[in-house]
Design a protein around this motif. Structure first.
Motif, short mmCIF file in Angstrom:
data_model
loop_
_atom_site.label_atom_id
_atom_site.label_comp_id
_atom_site.label_asym_id
_atom_site.label_seq_id
_atom_site.Cartn_x
_atom_site.Cartn_y
_atom_site.Cartn_z
N VAL A 104 27.40 -20.59 -33.91
CA VAL A 104 27.92 -21.14 -32.65
C VAL A 104 27.91 -20.07 -31.55
CG1 VAL A 104 30.37 -20.69 -33.15
CG2 VAL A 104 29.73 -22.57 -31.63
N GLU A 105 28.09 -18.81 -31.94
CA GLU A 105 28.03 -17.73 -30.94
C GLU A 105 26.61 -17.57 -30.41
OE1 GLU A 105 31.11 -14.33 -32.18
OE2 GLU A 105 29.65 -14.74 -33.74
N ARG A 113 38.16 -11.16 -32.85
CA ARG A 113 37.21 -11.12 -33.97
C ARG A 113 37.92 -11.34 -35.30
NH1 ARG A 113 32.57 -13.00 -34.00
NH2 ARG A 113 30.82 -11.68 -34.57
N ILE A 161 36.11 -20.31 -32.29
CA ILE A 161 35.18 -19.17 -32.28
C ILE A 161 34.43 -19.15 -30.95
CG2 ILE A 161 33.11 -18.15 -33.32
CD1 ILE A 161 34.01 -19.37 -36.03
N ASP A 181 35.05 -30.87 -30.50
CA ASP A 181 35.43 -30.11 -31.67
C ASP A 181 34.62 -30.61 -32.89
OD1 ASP A 181 36.83 -28.33 -33.21
OD2 ASP A 181 38.69 -29.48 -33.24
N ASP A 182 34.57 -31.93 -33.05
CA ASP A 182 33.84 -32.52 -34.18
C ASP A 182 32.35 -32.21 -34.11
OD1 ASP A 182 36.04 -33.57 -35.33
OD2 ASP A 182 35.72 -35.63 -34.65
N PHE A 240 27.64 -26.71 -36.32
CA PHE A 240 27.67 -25.28 -36.67
C PHE A 240 28.70 -24.93 -37.74
CE2 PHE A 240 26.55 -25.54 -32.11
CZ PHE A 240 25.24 -25.12 -32.22
N GLY A 241 29.84 -25.60 -37.71
CA GLY A 241 30.93 -25.20 -38.59
C GLY A 241 31.19 -23.72 -38.45
N ARG A 242 31.33 -23.03 -39.57
CA ARG A 242 31.49 -21.58 -39.55
C ARG A 242 30.22 -20.92 -40.10
NH1 ARG A 242 36.13 -19.08 -39.06
NH2 ARG A 242 35.50 -17.60 -40.64
N ARG A 257 45.60 -31.67 -37.73
CA ARG A 257 44.79 -31.79 -38.95
C ARG A 257 44.60 -30.44 -39.64
NH1 ARG A 257 41.16 -32.78 -34.95
NH2 ARG A 257 39.55 -31.22 -34.57
N LEU A 260 25.74 -20.46 -28.10
CA LEU A 260 26.37 -20.35 -26.78
C LEU A 260 25.69 -19.27 -25.94
CD1 LEU A 260 30.26 -20.50 -26.85
CD2 LEU A 260 28.66 -22.16 -25.93
N GLU A 320 34.37 -16.24 -28.24
CA GLU A 320 33.11 -15.59 -27.89
C GLU A 320 32.93 -15.54 -26.37
OE1 GLU A 320 31.03 -13.77 -29.20
OE2 GLU A 320 29.07 -14.02 -28.22
N ALA A 348 26.29 -11.59 -32.63
CA ALA A 348 26.54 -13.01 -32.89
C ALA A 348 26.47 -13.28 -34.39
CB ALA A 348 25.54 -13.87 -32.13
N ASP A 349 27.61 -13.19 -35.06
CA ASP A 349 27.67 -13.44 -36.50
C ASP A 349 27.55 -14.93 -36.81
OD1 ASP A 349 27.75 -11.21 -38.05
OD2 ASP A 349 29.92 -10.98 -37.97
N PHE A 350 28.25 -15.73 -36.00
CA PHE A 350 28.29 -17.17 -36.24
C PHE A 350 27.21 -17.87 -35.43
CE2 PHE A 350 32.64 -15.63 -37.03
CZ PHE A 350 32.86 -16.15 -38.30
N SER A 372 35.05 -23.85 -35.36
CA SER A 372 33.86 -23.54 -34.59
C SER A 372 34.17 -23.49 -33.09
CB SER A 372 32.81 -24.62 -34.88
OG SER A 372 31.56 -24.25 -34.44
N GLN A 373 34.94 -24.45 -32.62
CA GLN A 373 35.28 -24.49 -31.19
C GLN A 373 36.11 -23.27 -30.79
OE1 GLN A 373 36.19 -28.28 -28.85
NE2 GLN A 373 38.23 -27.41 -28.97
N LEU A 401 30.87 -29.70 -32.67
CA LEU A 401 30.66 -28.28 -32.99
C LEU A 401 30.82 -28.04 -34.48
CD1 LEU A 401 32.49 -26.64 -29.97
CD2 LEU A 401 30.13 -26.18 -30.64
N HIS A 402 31.80 -28.71 -35.06
CA HIS A 402 32.04 -28.53 -36.49
C HIS A 402 30.84 -29.04 -37.29
CE1 HIS A 402 34.23 -27.97 -40.17
NE2 HIS A 402 33.97 -29.22 -40.51
N ILE A 413 31.11 -25.41 -23.72
CA ILE A 413 32.05 -25.84 -24.76
C ILE A 413 32.69 -27.17 -24.37
CG2 ILE A 413 34.12 -25.23 -26.08
CD1 ILE A 413 33.54 -22.30 -25.49
N PHE A 415 35.29 -20.39 -27.99
CA PHE A 415 36.13 -19.92 -26.87
C PHE A 415 36.35 -18.41 -26.96
CE2 PHE A 415 37.58 -24.39 -26.09
CZ PHE A 415 37.29 -24.42 -24.74
#
Lengths: 391, 391
Positions: free
Chosen positions: A266-267, B291, B193, A239-240, A246-248, B331, A270, B197, A262-264, B190-191, A242-243, A234, B195
């Motif tokens: 990004v999970e 979660r 989430i 932050d940008d 992956f975003g959400r 932001r 990782l 995870e 791992a729903d997201f 995303s970031q 990752l956004h 990480i 951390f």
């Protein structure tokens, strides 16, 4: 130039597609102990010229190794800096003789905690001496001596590789014509020590770590090391980034599952970073190398005055940082530049606009490529080497 | 007003110095399941006035609980927001009736994964339904119904507490006269989430976690939970705060030890944060609450348009962020303010200059105190409550 060989013991065996330097001279270490013998696994690319003036030493970061520009023998992936190093690349291997060696304390063929302790016939484990960046560089000087190179045309590296580049200039400046410390710092920050400590605690919390004796016991602290890698990963991004990446976004699903899979995306990403890392890296090496980074503080060796490391330096410097790097932010590079200015060193500094975080130094960043190419070309002219196109 | 009682089972027993609300009405949950019965542990301070118009609901963050302004029965430490809540404090308990309840999914007396599953007579563990911020707030509405309060004068909270405040306004806006979401966001990044995870993986990697059945098995995933807390704790601070507080200071020693003990003060501090946390917190609650935060995305519930949550809102809002908070940066608050502006809501926004990171909302920040005091005072006037000094 390289050969595939298998090195190791009954405890850990790795395929090596590189060269090995065996030193029979003891290596004194900062901790007060010494390594009676040690081995360095290294890779070279290109040809050393007649007067040995075209050698570039590339220093790797925490989890890197000697395979900077060739396929990794364990993962099958391209070299970790193939964007930058290779024929026609900014570090042009048709022109330069490029050397990259695995640091001592590492686990890709150089002597480290997974190596056999000659005194016991078993893996060193935590009996291996705690090493420093200075020790890594001292070992590298032996390799450079062995290659009969008196002066390196350039030492470059990012992150911990940049720390080694700075240490070369501070301790062996007369052997360094030019240096490029990238995305790095002259000392490890409190926050970075904190993240490294989380990683070490994660490894040591794994019962399979067995006080560092897992190789003998036939266990593997893979889960602890994977979590360490996830946390560290990480910090390599932003932050940008990752956004944007992956975003959400959800993983192959229209809706969340109301569970702990791992729903997201990004999970999932990782988890993959963690799992794939443990296949190629030794847990104790992770402890030792992060410790070396934490101990790094160039100013502390000079009564707290960073500039004193570089008094009278003749080395030409170029420092590079990235705007979104929060692990080694621009102010860390600036502190080095100010110290170099204080001793009237030849130094340039480029801050590159990027949203990719610390990892930017390993990724496709054309401004980095241009900077490296331009700096080396200018140093070539000063050094009296043939210019590009007339090699 | 509060009493010390011991609640729990043969599996987990906690001392409670608060009140308990038992609901016999089923609670429908976002996952599609429902809790047939549930319990909320809550604390109150001050007196509810005759027309029940002076009630403030304080919502706690990830590892907080109902003890916002009184000594914690397990740790013996002052309430987690005693800087802000108490007699004569910005949230003045001589004037307001303050309610703070442990979220469902928590482990300080409200129903959560460590509670006994009535169907089995054993702790829920991972059979407990995955809950959301919306579920937490739905459960809170039952408590507020039970207290026969139709409208809350204010809902305030920081971090996950701020998420709850926003959810109250989005789902039960007609019951919220004013709201202060502090250091928070309308959706988990995303970031963040990522951390969370890492923390969950650390807990689940601990073999003593036993697939969530550690209470039955008499084990304790303390090491995994401690590492999770250590990683999270770094995100609550800032690089500057760590540098100011610890720098590279060594722990009781003149020199580094060349070992893996806590050489640096920041290491010792983090280890203490990890170890002390596991004494008071349940590992499965950590999974469930992180979660819930990860699933939080107010805009997603309204076709991606955050403002649609607040159409026609009459609530008065004040949002607060801190300049060095990189977990919930300014932001994120600004995005909420923009959404509220889009529906012509009554909203003010204060960004407070601080180098303390996310934790600033819990620390001595006079500008925060002034902001809370000023906002509540102005809302009092609008609500027709007696002004300060004439209570």
């Amino acid at each position: 130039m390289s050969r595939l060989l298998v090195t190791g013991s009954e405890y850990r065996t790795i395929p090596l597609a590189c060269q090995l330097f065996q030193s029979r001279e003891p290596l004194p270490l900062d901790c007060g102990r010494s390594l009676e013998t040690f081995q360095i696994a290294y890779q070279t690319y290109g040809e050393l010229n007649a007067d040995k003036s075209n050698a570039i030493l590339v220093c790797h970061a925490l989890t890197g190794d000697q395979h900077v520009a060739d396929r990794h023998p364990m993962t099958g992936k391209p070299g970790w800096w193939e964007t930058l190093v290779g024929p026609g690349k900014p570090v042009d291997t048709t022109r330069y003789f490029v050397i990259c060696s695995n640091v001592i304390g590492g686990c890709m063929g150089s002597t480290g905690p997974a190596s056999i302790n000659p005194a016991t016939g078993k893996p060193w484990g935590l009996d291996f001496p705690v090493i420093t960046i200075d020790d890594m560089v001292r070992a590298q000087t032996r390799l450079i001596d062995h290659l009969e190179i008196s002066e390196l045309f350039c030492v470059l590296g990012g992150s911990m590789g940049g720390m080694q580049a700075l240490e070369w200039c501070a301790s062996y400046g007369e052997r360094v014509f030019s240096a490029m410390p990238i995305a790095t710092a002259a000392r490890q920050s409190s926050q970075n020590i904190a993240f490294n400590e989380v990683g070490r605690q994660s490894v040591m919390a794994d019962p399979e770590w067995r006080g560092g004796r897992y190789l003998e016991d036939g266990t593997n602290p893979a889960k602890g090391l994977a979590v360490a890698r996830m946390a560290a990963h990480i910090t390599y991004l932003s932050d940008d980034a990752l956004h944007r990446k992956f975003g959400r976004n959800l993983q192959n699903r229209q809706k969340v599952t109301f569970g702990f899979d791992a729903d997201f995306q990004v999970e999932s990403y990782l988890r993959y970073q963690g799992i794939s890392f443990v296949d190629r890296f030794d847990a104790n090496s992770y402890l030792y190398i992060t410790r070396a980074m934490d101990y790094f503080d160039l100013a502390a060796d000079c009564d707290g005055v960073l500039a004193n490391n570089f008094t009278g330096t003749k080395t030409r410097f170029c420092l590079v940082s990235f705007t979104s790097d929060w692990l080694y932010p621009t102010r860390e590079s600036r502190a080095v530049v100010q110290a170099l200015n204080a001793v009237a060193a030849n130094v340039s500094f480029v801050e590159i606009e990027s949203d990719k975080g610390h990892d930017a130094f390993l990724l496709h960043e054309p401004e980095l490529f241009d900077t490296v190419r331009g700096f080396l070309e200018s140093a070539r002219a000063k050094r009296g080497l043939p210019a590009a196109g007339r090699a």
